[in-house]
Design an enzyme around this catalytic site. Structure first.
Site, PDB file in Angstrom:
ATOM      1  N   CYS A   2     -16.067  -8.892  -6.527  1.00 54.04           N
ATOM      2  CA  CYS A   2     -17.503  -9.155  -6.470  1.00 54.04           C
ATOM      3  C   CYS A   2     -18.135  -8.589  -5.199  1.00 54.04           C
ATOM      4  O   CYS A   2     -17.502  -8.554  -4.151  1.00 54.04           O
ATOM      5  CB  CYS A   2     -17.767 -10.647  -6.477  1.00 54.04           C
ATOM      6  N   ARG A  27     -15.693  -1.470  -5.746  1.00 55.52           N
ATOM      7  CA  ARG A  27     -14.877  -2.667  -5.556  1.00 55.52           C
ATOM      8  C   ARG A  27     -14.366  -3.228  -6.877  1.00 55.52           C
ATOM      9  O   ARG A  27     -13.456  -4.052  -6.891  1.00 55.52           O
ATOM     10  CB  ARG A  27     -15.707  -3.746  -4.845  1.00 55.52           C
ATOM     11  N   TRP A  73     -16.930  -9.743 -10.744  1.00 62.49           N
ATOM     12  CA  TRP A  73     -15.613  -9.495 -11.334  1.00 62.49           C
ATOM     13  C   TRP A  73     -15.165 -10.857 -11.849  1.00 62.49           C
ATOM     14  O   TRP A  73     -14.894 -11.766 -11.066  1.00 62.49           O
ATOM     15  CB  TRP A  73     -14.667  -8.946 -10.261  1.00 62.49           C
ATOM     16  N   ASN A  99     -19.735 -14.812  -3.964  1.00 63.07           N
ATOM     17  CA  ASN A  99     -18.393 -14.220  -4.091  1.00 63.07           C
ATOM     18  C   ASN A  99     -17.398 -15.283  -3.720  1.00 63.07           C
ATOM     19  O   ASN A  99     -17.621 -16.025  -2.763  1.00 63.07           O
ATOM     20  CB  ASN A  99     -18.178 -13.096  -3.068  1.00 63.07           C
ATOM     21  N   GLY A 100     -16.268 -15.294  -4.409  1.00 57.21           N
ATOM     22  CA  GLY A 100     -15.219 -16.243  -4.055  1.00 57.21           C
ATOM     23  C   GLY A 100     -14.948 -17.197  -5.204  1.00 57.21           C
ATOM     24  O   GLY A 100     -15.396 -16.970  -6.342  1.00 57.21           O
ATOM     25  N   GLU A 477       5.747   3.142  -6.058  1.00 51.68           N
ATOM     26  CA  GLU A 477       4.335   3.441  -5.801  1.00 51.68           C
ATOM     27  C   GLU A 477       3.785   4.399  -6.872  1.00 51.68           C
ATOM     28  O   GLU A 477       2.668   4.216  -7.366  1.00 51.68           O
ATOM     29  CB  GLU A 477       4.173   4.032  -4.386  1.00 51.68           C
ATOM     30  N   LYS A 481       0.602   3.714  -9.404  1.00 51.83           N
ATOM     31  CA  LYS A 481      -0.577   4.590  -9.508  1.00 51.83           C
ATOM     32  C   LYS A 481      -0.803   4.992 -10.957  1.00 51.83           C
ATOM     33  O   LYS A 481      -1.911   4.961 -11.466  1.00 51.83           O
ATOM     34  CB  LYS A 481      -0.316   5.831  -8.640  1.00 51.83           C
ATOM     35  N   GLU A 484      -2.002   1.948 -13.202  1.00 48.33           N
ATOM     36  CA  GLU A 484      -3.315   1.355 -12.969  1.00 48.33           C
ATOM     37  C   GLU A 484      -4.474   2.234 -13.420  1.00 48.33           C
ATOM     38  O   GLU A 484      -5.523   1.721 -13.782  1.00 48.33           O
ATOM     39  CB  GLU A 484      -3.496   0.897 -11.515  1.00 48.33           C
ATOM     40  N   HIS A 500      21.659  -1.085 -15.820  1.00 48.84           N
ATOM     41  CA  HIS A 500      21.967  -2.520 -15.923  1.00 48.84           C
ATOM     42  C   HIS A 500      20.997  -3.248 -16.850  1.00 48.84           C
ATOM     43  O   HIS A 500      20.848  -4.459 -16.763  1.00 48.84           O
ATOM     44  CB  HIS A 500      21.967  -3.156 -14.527  1.00 48.84           C
ATOM     45  N   LYS A 595     -11.219  -3.132  -6.222  1.00 45.37           N
ATOM     46  CA  LYS A 595     -10.713  -2.437  -5.042  1.00 45.37           C
ATOM     47  C   LYS A 595     -10.261  -3.431  -3.987  1.00 45.37           C
ATOM     48  O   LYS A 595      -9.201  -3.303  -3.400  1.00 45.37           O
ATOM     49  CB  LYS A 595     -11.819  -1.536  -4.478  1.00 45.37           C
TER      50      LYS A 595
HETATM   51  O1  M6R Z   1      -6.767  -3.655   0.619  1.00 47.68           O
HETATM   52  P1  M6R Z   1      -5.317  -3.902   0.425  1.00 47.68           P
HETATM   53  O2  M6R Z   1      -4.463  -2.780   0.904  1.00 47.68           O
HETATM   54  O3  M6R Z   1      -4.848  -5.217   0.991  1.00 47.68           O
HETATM   55  O4  M6R Z   1      -5.124  -3.990  -1.149  1.00 47.68           O
HETATM   56  C1  M6R Z   1      -3.883  -4.321  -1.700  1.00 47.68           C
HETATM   57  C2  M6R Z   1      -3.833  -3.982  -3.162  1.00 47.68           C
HETATM   58  O5  M6R Z   1      -4.795  -4.716  -3.870  1.00 47.68           O
HETATM   59  C3  M6R Z   1      -4.052  -2.482  -3.428  1.00 47.68           C
HETATM   60  O6  M6R Z   1      -3.159  -1.702  -2.708  1.00 47.68           O
HETATM   61  C4  M6R Z   1      -3.908  -2.179  -4.923  1.00 47.68           C
HETATM   62  O7  M6R Z   1      -2.586  -2.360  -5.318  1.00 47.68           O
HETATM   63  C5  M6R Z   1      -4.367  -0.747  -5.239  1.00 47.68           C
HETATM   64  N1  M6R Z   1      -5.255  -0.756  -6.350  1.00 47.68           N
HETATM   65  C6  M6R Z   1      -3.286   0.164  -5.587  1.00 47.68           C
HETATM   66  O8  M6R Z   1      -3.739   1.451  -5.863  1.00 47.68           O
END
Ligand code: M6R
Length: 600
Positions: A2, A27, A73, A99-100, A477, A481, A484, A500, A595
């Site tokens: 949000c 965000r 959100w 927000n929150g 990682e 990527k 997502e 395994h 984000k």
């Molecule tokens: O702002 P931050 O690095 O704490 O965020 C952590 C995760 O939410 C962030 O890395 C998320 O996994 C990304 N969307 C990955 O691309």
């Protein structure tokens, strides 16, 4: 997650709010709304979906120089018109954005508001209805607002309008980010400075538990007891062009391409005039005095922590554990005698990581935040901070922050090693220069990555990444990527672990992306590739010069093995980007994601 904006001044509030919300789109959100006011006439416009949809329903002819806006959100209640913010009290006198998450909203509803008809399923509506409830009991608006804040459990950033006090925006925050921006004849509020750079670059931080009375000419910060707090403003050091896409189709692509520049920036920022690597001596001392480091982070930042652990153990000689923040907070391991907590967070606002920091602060443990955002919550609340200097990262999929985090951790480990008289055999500055050149050659070769994405990922439902050692971490990682942004089910595995159990999922044509940049496990990972090929997998092998073999799909330039993640990950970022693009996905705004994840 949000986002909040607010404006009180003399210009057209609607356009400033809508532009501000557009800047917060990165965000992540699923509905948006604004409330604008002309005297006692407050109009609320809200819509499910993108800001572009909201724009269509805003009455352009309604004149207003005050308003609040919100991107939502969804947490409590599905994304729809009624659940979108702003929310209004029963009579329409009060209008609120939030927000929150309010944890005790059901209890408060039962206790105070059993007679009120609610229009939404949100936890937020309780706040605005409570303000009206206490104002009907005879409290002035500010007093009613404070009374409500005292009752709330949870996280909030709030902007409140009162139709009967048209010259004020009432603001408060607890655990959710919010700033006040200052201007001539106007003031603004925003979840982050980027939203309001269009009108001001001068901001004041707000701290938890504070309330703020914002008028067009004044900003008064108070603690919950009403004591006025003086706080100096700061200039947001963000270049407006940093938050534009420029000629790139997407922020993600722009940010992948920015990585050589980010590496150069980091090399420069963490170097003294004599050309030696430089880290704040207090941080070096904190690392050297600790008997164990606990890295706490989420998502991509966690994955960067996995690589950082290797530097801290192998170079600096400090035992290091890496933990997922949301697990750590509820299940803390037995801690060492002198722990140092390192929080890695691009945004510096991630609620899961912050929850751990609050707890380790309470326990009196030393902390270091590694973040891209100076002045962010995790930075403010930790003992020490190292800045990533990566420039704003707008795309939800984190790319340049990951490589920046690894680079900064490598510098930290090397400086600590030097201070401790440990000979690592690595001259890091020239090695990072080689990394920069290697990343440049990969981003210049983006077309090849596009072809790889087409060849391996255009129709598949799932994909696996395998690697050993550092390559395993990059695989994890790379898979994050890919999943997502392309929605391909992708998992990263240690090469030896697949057999395994997970190897059962390998079918004819299943893409298996194998990373092979580590000499000591080169033969083993190639053996693992053979195992999956024997079961029908379509292997995509990304190796490094010096370790390549015939038939490898892509060979990255040679760099120091410990730094290979900085280079090989860029191939996986580009492959994920093009896979998502060709599948028609919204690369910069993947579904369901935010984000900056500011709720636990
Ligand atoms: O702002 P931050 O690095 O704490 O965020 C952590 C995760 O939410 C962030 O890395 C998320 O996994 C990304 N969307 C990955 O691309």
């Amino acid at each position: 997650m949000c986002g909040i904006v607010g404006y009180i001044g003399t210009s057209d509030a609607k356009e400033i709010l809508l532009k501000g919300l557009e800047k917060l789109e990165y965000r992540g959100y699923d509905s948006a709304g604004i409330a604008v006011r002309n005297g006692e006439d407050v109009r609320v416009y809200k819509e499910k979906g993108r800001i572009a949809e909201l724009r269509k329903v805003v009455d352009a002819s309604f004149e207003s120089s005050t308003g609040i806006g919100h991107t939502r959100w969804a947490t409590h209640g599905v994304p729809n018109h009624d659940n979108s913010h702003p929310h209004q009290s029963e009579t329409g006198r009060f209008t609120l954005v939030h927000n929150g998450v309010i944890e005790n909203y059901e209890q408060l509803k039962k206790e105070y508001l059993s007679d009120v008809t609610f229009k939404s399923e949100t936890d937020t509506e309780i706040i605005v209805q409570l303000v009206e409830y206490f104002s009907k009991q005879g409290l002035e608006t500010e007093a009613a607002f404070v009374k409500v804040l005292e009752l709330l459990h949870g996280s909030y950033a709030l902007g409140l309008l009162d139709a009967q006090n048209p010259d004020v925006i009432y603001v408060a925050k607890n655990k959710s980010p919010l700033l006040v921006g200052l201007g001539e004849d106007f003031n603004v509020i925003a979840s982050d400075a980027m939203a309001m750079l269009q009108v001001t670059d001068t901001y004041v931080e707000l701290h938890d538990g504070e309330i703020v009375i914002v008028t067009k000419d004044d900003v008064e910060i108070k603690d919950i007891k009403g004591n006025v707090i003086e706080r100096a403003p700061y200039k947001a050091e963000i270049d407006a062009s940093d938050i534009e896409k420029g000629t790139y189709a997407h922020y993600m692509l722009k940010e992948i391409h920015e990585q050589p520049g980010v590496m150069r920036n980091i090399i420069q920022k963490y170097q003294d005039e004599a050309g030696n690597l430089l880290i704040d001596p207090a941080i070096v001392k904190a690392v050297r005095e600790s008997d164990r480091i606990y890295i706490v982070a989420c998502g991509t930042s966690y994955n960067a922590g996995l690589v950082g652990k290797e530097f801290l153990e192998k170079w600096a000689g400090v035992p290091t554990e890496v933990h997922v923040a949301s697990e750590f907070v509820y299940n803390m391991p037995l801690l060492s005698q002198k722990p140092l907590f390192i929080y890695i967070s691009q945004s510096g606002e991630t609620a899961d990581s912050r929850a751990v920091l609050v707890e380790t602060n309470r326990l009196g443990h030393t902390s270091l935040t590694i973040t891209n955002v100076p002045g962010s919550t995790l930075s403010r609340e930790a003992d020490h901070t190292l800045i990533l200097h990566a420039g704003p990262e707008i795309a939800v999929a984190s790319t340049k922050a990951y490589t920046a985090q690894i680079a900064v951790l490598s510098i930290l480990a090397q400086v600590v090693a030097k201070d401790a008289g440990i000979e690592t055999g690595v001259d890091l500055l020239p090695e990072l220069a080689k990394v920069t050149a290697a990343i440049t050659s990969i981003v210049d070769d983006a077309e090849t990555m596009e072809q790889i994405a087409k060849d391996f990922l255009s129709t598949t439902r799932n994909a696996f990444f395998i690697g050993r050692g550092m390559d395993y971490y990059v695989g994890v990682e790379g898979s994050l990527k890919l999943k997502e942004i392309s929605y391909i089910q992708a998992e990263g595995f240690a090469g030896g672990e697949l057999k395994h159990g997970t190897i059962a999922l390998i079918e004819e044509g299943t893409p298996v992306i194998a990373l092979a940049t580590q000499e000591n496990v080169n033969l083993s990972i190639r053996g693992n590739v053979k195992e999956v090929v024997a079961r029908g997998a379509n292997p995509c092998i990304i190796s490094m010069e010096g370790l390549e073999a015939e038939g490898d799909t892509y060979v990255v330039p040679h760099v120091h093995e410990m730094l290979a993640p900085l280079v090989s990950v860029v191939t996986t970022q580009l492959i994920a980007y093009y896979a998502a693009l060709h599948r028609g996905c919204d690369v910069d705004k993947p579904r369901n994601l935010a984000k900056s994840v500011t709720v636990e």
